[in-house]
Design a protein around this motif. Sequence first.
Motif, PDB file in Angstrom:
ATOM      1  N   GLU A 232       0.805  -1.218   0.000  1.00 47.33           N
ATOM      2  CA  GLU A 232       0.000   0.000   0.000  1.00 47.33           C
ATOM      3  C   GLU A 232       0.837   1.266   0.000  1.00 47.33           C
ATOM      4  N   GLY A 233       1.925   1.245   0.735  1.00 50.24           N
ATOM      5  CA  GLY A 233       2.755   2.434   0.842  1.00 50.24           C
ATOM      6  C   GLY A 233       3.601   2.710  -0.381  1.00 50.24           C
ATOM      7  N   TRP A 234       3.555   1.820  -1.359  1.00 45.28           N
ATOM      8  CA  TRP A 234       4.391   2.011  -2.548  1.00 45.28           C
ATOM      9  C   TRP A 234       3.580   1.827  -3.832  1.00 45.28           C
ATOM     10  N   ASP A 235       3.121   0.598  -4.065  1.00 51.03           N
ATOM     11  CA  ASP A 235       2.393   0.314  -5.302  1.00 51.03           C
ATOM     12  C   ASP A 235       1.115   1.137  -5.410  1.00 51.03           C
ATOM     13  N   ASN A 236       0.391   1.235  -4.314  1.00 50.21           N
ATOM     14  CA  ASN A 236      -0.850   2.016  -4.355  1.00 50.21           C
ATOM     15  C   ASN A 236      -0.571   3.492  -4.608  1.00 50.21           C
TER      16      ASN A 236
END
Length: 371
Positions: A232-236
């Motif tokens: 979540e903290g990167w791809d999203n």
Amino acid sequence: MKRHVIRNGAAGLIGAALVLSGCFGQGQGEDIGLQGQGQEQSAGMENGGTRGSGAENGTETGDGSESRGGTGALEEVTVILDYVANTNHTGMYVALDQGYYEEEGLQVRIIEPTEGATATLIAVGKGDFGISYQEDVTIALTSADPLPIKAIAAIIQHNTSGFATYEGKEIESPRDFEGKVYAGWGGPGEEAVLKAVMAQDQGDFSKLTMVISDGSGFEALKDKADIMWFFEGWDNMKCRLNEFPIRYTPVRDLDERLDYYTPVIIASDRTLAEKPDVVRRFLAATAKGYEYAIDYPGESAQILHRYAPDYSLELLTMSQEYLASKYMEDTDRWGVMKAQVWDNYTEFMAEYGVIGRTVEAQQCFTNEFLP
């Protein structure tokens, strides 16, 4: 980010290939296709960092070799990342940049692994501390040839990864994975998690096609794959920047046992036994760095950008702002771990055949050295 697949035994670990992590713990779904050696990155020279010459089995990304005090010998410490520098590691780069390690009498080098799993490199003494994952530590300790390592701090308190699908495909739950294509990294626990969440949702895992991602990133969800494991903290954040609509389901919402620690900081049993004061000083400075990252996410993103210039500052800032509330979520002490979290995921891995035997939590981690 990527992760090394842990095989049974130390010999298999050394030969393991770089593959995508399960964290933004974690690794990053978009970077699956990047394998092999890490890339050398700038070391934040504006704030006293110097570019190092690299280290055996690793590529150097930061070196706090100049003492701000100007006097006194600093004790050398090497940290081996799980992949390239990213916002999971921000607290360490802040500690390096702001002189927190030097204040503790440490000259810290942060390097990227270029061969073998980080857990193996730490076990055989190629580095003092490493970035790994609860899953990898548990597998390493339950293998036929267990590795002498232990987790000493959780970087993030909860698992922030989950399954992502393209919003227009109307995949609403794991049951809908039937007849679809999942693009992943081939990690040891990946199939087990998919089997579990599909079964719990009355889905048939045998009807899911699993492939190794080609590295094309989130765009693959349109026409090459239907499901990917995102962090979540990167791809999203990448999807948000590119206005790419996804449906995202955290894995911990599907099975509470999947709320495991990813990533964690590890050390060898030998380091813990022979250099306990160094471990305490390293964690004290590192905790201070993560506390700074929590309080000042924008400034911390700028610091990290000097060490990871290939990423846009906008992405790093978005990711940092997200993680600022995750590093110490539900706790007032950075890095602390709970036995129940370790036991829960160990039970899950044993139930689904990822490991052949269980291991007690106290053999896997310790909070003894945390400030």
